[in-house]
Design an enzyme around this catalytic site. Structure first.
Site, short mmCIF file in Angstrom:
data_model
loop_
_atom_site.label_atom_id
_atom_site.label_comp_id
_atom_site.label_asym_id
_atom_site.label_seq_id
_atom_site.Cartn_x
_atom_site.Cartn_y
_atom_site.Cartn_z
N GLY A 109 9.27 -5.30 -3.28
CA GLY A 109 8.88 -5.83 -1.80
C GLY A 109 8.70 -7.60 -2.23
CE LYS A 141 -9.34 -5.39 -3.42
NZ LYS A 141 -8.57 -6.24 -4.30
#
Ligand code: NAD
Length: 350
Positions: A187, A80
């Protein structure tokens, strides 16, 4: 700030701090485990209060990616990146070019992708500087034609498949007709999930802090709008968290009545003990990193060049993985989180 003795360190292979004075870039890339392949994980941009908070986030998230990819049977490791900066006011082309250089400096050990605070536009800038970026180009859509590199539709499809598996396990039903589903967050993923559930005959309740998102679900899908508080206490079959992490906590648990929790949000449980509490209450929890793997599967196929049909079939494998987790959890009297972790660790060690 400690790194090797950090509580979230968990045997990370590599943690690299990147700084570019000209653009103001301050970023961290963490590679947790590359046993199964190069580490792939999103690049998050967030206005962290301090470096320590950014380090904690990147370590926690990259470990999560190792588990997610292992469980989804992908030839990828876990990694990440975080950029320390305000995604609303701190973005510039130079910043993402510098980030592209930073990613490139690892020579492909880490492959980046979009995450909170970044999207297709930022991936395209980074792609000017590195080929170790996913989600910057166009893809073949499931229904034919082309789409951009946003993996949200794949995530939504995986959650839809996961809800089918959970409904079969907990309610013994093979179809979703008349199923009552509460979706927190309409969303990118939440709305697309709602659309698929509606098409399968489900009845929907939706909450979102953005009024326009609620309106879209009400007007286009006939969903019932509820407040941020009401969404937890509804008498529904499935609660689908598709907004943010930590929303299953000691307070919301008291209100929750749904026998199934299955949604896209990452890190849904505020603390590890909640998995046992849910099990005790007879609530079937679909571990978030198992059910929301559609996005990482999508990104992996972009790298390996598989067809839309192969991608779709791989995402549908989320159903079989969850079924295995649910059945083992029931047989062994353990939480679904324990079983999912164990399965992922077995694959990571292999
Ligand atoms: P998004 O930002 O498009 O949607 C999130 C929605 O939640 C927004 O409409 C936002 O207004 C709403 N929201 C925020 N706080 C809320 C609250 N308290 N109550 C109700 N609504 C609230 O994000 P997304 O891409 O749809 O992702 C949703 C979740 O799924 C995130 O947790 C994300 O980390 C996770 N996830 C996404 C993907 C992906 O492919 N996009 C992949 C894996 C996991």
């Amino acid at each position: 700030m400690s790194v090797f003795s950090h509580i979230e360190f968990d045997h990370h292979e590599q943690v690299v701090f990147g700084h570019d004075q000209a653009s103001g870039l301050k970023a961290i890339i963490a590679i947790h485990n590359s046993n199964l392949g190069p580490a792939l994980g999103g690049c998050r941009m967030w206005a962290y209060a301090n470096d320590e908070e950014a380090l904690r986030d990147v370590l926690r998230l990259s470990r999560g990616m190792s588990y997610k990819s292992a469980l989804a049977q992908l030839p990828l490791g876990g990694g990440k990146a975080v950029i320390i900066g305000d995604p609303h006011s701190g973005k510039s082309e130079a910043l993402f070019q510098a980030m592209g250089d930073f990613v490139n400096s690892l020579g492909g050990r880490y492959i980046t992708a979009a995450d909170s605070g970044t999207g297709v536009a930022e991936m395209q800038i980074m792609a000017e500087r590195t080929r170790h970026v996913a989600g910057a180009g166009q893809r073949e859509a499931f229904g034919g034609g082309l789409r951009n590199g946003d993996p949200s539709p794949s995530t939504a499809y995986g959650v839809f498949i996961g809800i089918q598996a959970a409904v079969k396990q907990r309610l013994g039903r093979d179809n979703l007709r008349g199923l009552r589903v509460a979706i927190q967050g309409a969303g990118q993923v939440g709305f697309d999930l709602a659309r698929q559930l509606k098409a399968a005959g489900a009845e929907l309740w939706v909450s979102d802090i953005v009024e326009a998102n609620v309106r879209r679900a009400v007007e286009q899908l006939g969903a019932t709008a509820v407040t941020q508080q009401e969404i937890f206490g509804l008498d529904v079959d499935v609660f689908a968290p598709c907004a943010m992490g930590g929303i299953i906590n000691r307070q919301t648990l008291e209100a929750l009545r749904a026998p199934i929790i299955a949604g896209a949000a990452n890190n849904q449980l505020a603390d590890a003990g909640l998995a046992e509490e849910l099990r005790r209450r007879g609530c079937l929890y679909a571990p978030d990193y198992a059910i929301n793997a559609g996005g990482i599967i999508d990104v992996c196929y972009e790298r390996t060049g598989g067809s839309a049909a192969q991608l779709k079939a791989h995402i549908e494998g989320i159903g079989a993985t969850l079924q295995q987790i649910f059945q083992r959890a029931e047989q062994e009297g353990r939480t679904t989180v324990e079983i999912a972790d164990r399965l992922a660790e077995e694959r990571l060690r292999r």
